[in-house]
Design a protein around this motif. Structure first.
Motif, short mmCIF file in Angstrom:
data_model
loop_
_atom_site.label_atom_id
_atom_site.label_comp_id
_atom_site.label_asym_id
_atom_site.label_seq_id
_atom_site.Cartn_x
_atom_site.Cartn_y
_atom_site.Cartn_z
N ARG A 39 5.77 -17.14 -11.34
CA ARG A 39 6.02 -15.81 -10.80
C ARG A 39 4.96 -14.81 -11.31
O ARG A 39 4.44 -14.00 -10.54
CB ARG A 39 7.41 -15.33 -11.20
N LEU A 40 4.64 -14.90 -12.61
CA LEU A 40 3.62 -14.01 -13.16
C LEU A 40 2.26 -14.27 -12.52
O LEU A 40 1.50 -13.34 -12.24
CB LEU A 40 3.54 -14.18 -14.67
N PHE A 41 1.96 -15.54 -12.28
CA PHE A 41 0.69 -15.86 -11.63
C PHE A 41 0.66 -15.33 -10.20
O PHE A 41 -0.36 -14.80 -9.76
CB PHE A 41 0.44 -17.37 -11.62
N GLN A 42 1.77 -15.44 -9.50
CA GLN A 42 1.83 -14.93 -8.13
C GLN A 42 1.65 -13.40 -8.11
O GLN A 42 0.95 -12.86 -7.27
CB GLN A 42 3.14 -15.32 -7.46
N GLU A 43 2.29 -12.72 -9.07
CA GLU A 43 2.14 -11.27 -9.16
C GLU A 43 0.70 -10.89 -9.47
O GLU A 43 0.14 -9.96 -8.88
CB GLU A 43 3.07 -10.70 -10.22
N PHE A 44 0.10 -11.62 -10.40
CA PHE A 44 -1.30 -11.36 -10.75
C PHE A 44 -2.21 -11.61 -9.56
O PHE A 44 -3.11 -10.82 -9.27
CB PHE A 44 -1.71 -12.25 -11.93
N ASN A 45 -1.96 -12.70 -8.86
CA ASN A 45 -2.78 -13.04 -7.69
C ASN A 45 -2.63 -11.97 -6.61
O ASN A 45 -3.62 -11.53 -6.01
CB ASN A 45 -2.37 -14.41 -7.17
N LEU A 46 -1.41 -11.53 -6.34
CA LEU A 46 -1.18 -10.50 -5.34
C LEU A 46 -1.87 -9.19 -5.75
O LEU A 46 -2.52 -8.53 -4.93
CB LEU A 46 0.32 -10.26 -5.15
N THR A 47 -1.75 -8.82 -7.01
CA THR A 47 -2.39 -7.60 -7.51
C THR A 47 -3.90 -7.70 -7.37
O THR A 47 -4.57 -6.74 -6.96
CB THR A 47 -2.02 -7.36 -8.98
N SER A 48 -4.46 -8.85 -7.67
CA SER A 48 -5.91 -9.04 -7.55
C SER A 48 -6.36 -8.93 -6.10
O SER A 48 -7.37 -8.28 -5.81
CB SER A 48 -6.31 -10.42 -8.10
N VAL A 49 -5.62 -9.53 -5.20
CA VAL A 49 -5.99 -9.47 -3.78
C VAL A 49 -5.88 -8.04 -3.26
O VAL A 49 -6.76 -7.56 -2.54
CB VAL A 49 -5.11 -10.43 -2.95
N LEU A 50 -4.82 -7.33 -3.62
CA LEU A 50 -4.67 -5.94 -3.18
C LEU A 50 -5.77 -5.05 -3.75
O LEU A 50 -6.32 -4.20 -3.05
CB LEU A 50 -3.29 -5.40 -3.57
N SER A 51 -6.11 -5.25 -5.02
CA SER A 51 -7.17 -4.47 -5.65
C SER A 51 -8.50 -4.73 -4.96
O SER A 51 -9.24 -3.79 -4.65
CB SER A 51 -7.26 -4.83 -7.13
N TYR A 52 -8.80 -5.99 -4.69
CA TYR A 52 -10.04 -6.34 -4.00
C TYR A 52 -10.07 -5.71 -2.60
O TYR A 52 -11.10 -5.17 -2.18
CB TYR A 52 -10.18 -7.85 -3.89
N THR A 53 -8.94 -5.75 -1.90
CA THR A 53 -8.88 -5.19 -0.55
C THR A 53 -9.11 -3.69 -0.56
O THR A 53 -9.85 -3.16 0.28
CB THR A 53 -7.51 -5.51 0.08
N MET A 54 -8.51 -2.98 -1.53
CA MET A 54 -8.71 -1.53 -1.61
C MET A 54 -10.15 -1.18 -1.96
O MET A 54 -10.73 -0.24 -1.41
CB MET A 54 -7.74 -0.92 -2.61
N LYS A 55 -10.76 -1.95 -2.88
CA LYS A 55 -12.16 -1.70 -3.22
C LYS A 55 -13.06 -1.98 -2.02
O LYS A 55 -14.01 -1.24 -1.77
CB LYS A 55 -12.58 -2.57 -4.40
N GLU A 56 -12.79 -3.04 -1.30
CA GLU A 56 -13.56 -3.38 -0.11
C GLU A 56 -13.43 -2.28 0.94
O GLU A 56 -14.41 -1.90 1.59
CB GLU A 56 -13.09 -4.72 0.45
#
Length: 106
Positions: A39-56
């Motif tokens: 669950r923690l890995f999924q949250e981290f992965n989702l946060t990373s993807v959202l952060s990358y998307t916002m920066k992009e």
């Protein structure tokens, strides 16, 4: 958790790599993970993807603005040149008309 064993025979129930793969005499075995870790890995992965998307998104927006400003600057320069040429043609025509009118009175 990943553990490595030396050349002795480890428990082969959960292999991360194929059994016949050799990494300098080491075999890697995967211990089962609990639901919290996943669950923690999924949250981290989702946060990373959202952060990358916002920066992009921000980077793309800035790039678009820069391109538009460059295009606008080029358009302003072209229109300024066109205006100057047109203005000069009108002034030249008026000067010729004035000279032609003055020549008729002589």
């Amino acid at each position: 958790m990943i553990r490595h064993f030396s050349s002795d025979q480890p428990d082969t129930s959960y292999y991360l790599v194929p059994k016949d793969a050799a990494f300098h005499g080491l075999s890697f075995v995967y211990d089962s993970t609990d639901a919290d870790a996943l669950r923690l890995f999924q949250e981290f992965n989702l946060t990373s993807v959202l952060s990358y998307t916002m920066k992009e998104n921000t980077t793309s927006e800035q790039s678009s603005c820069m391109t538009i400003m460059n295009n606008a600057r080029e358009l302003i320069n072209k229109l300024t040149t066109y205006y100057g040429i047109t203005r000069q043609a009108v002034m030249t025509t008026k000067i010729i008309e004035i000279i032609s009118g003055a020549a008729t009175f002589e």
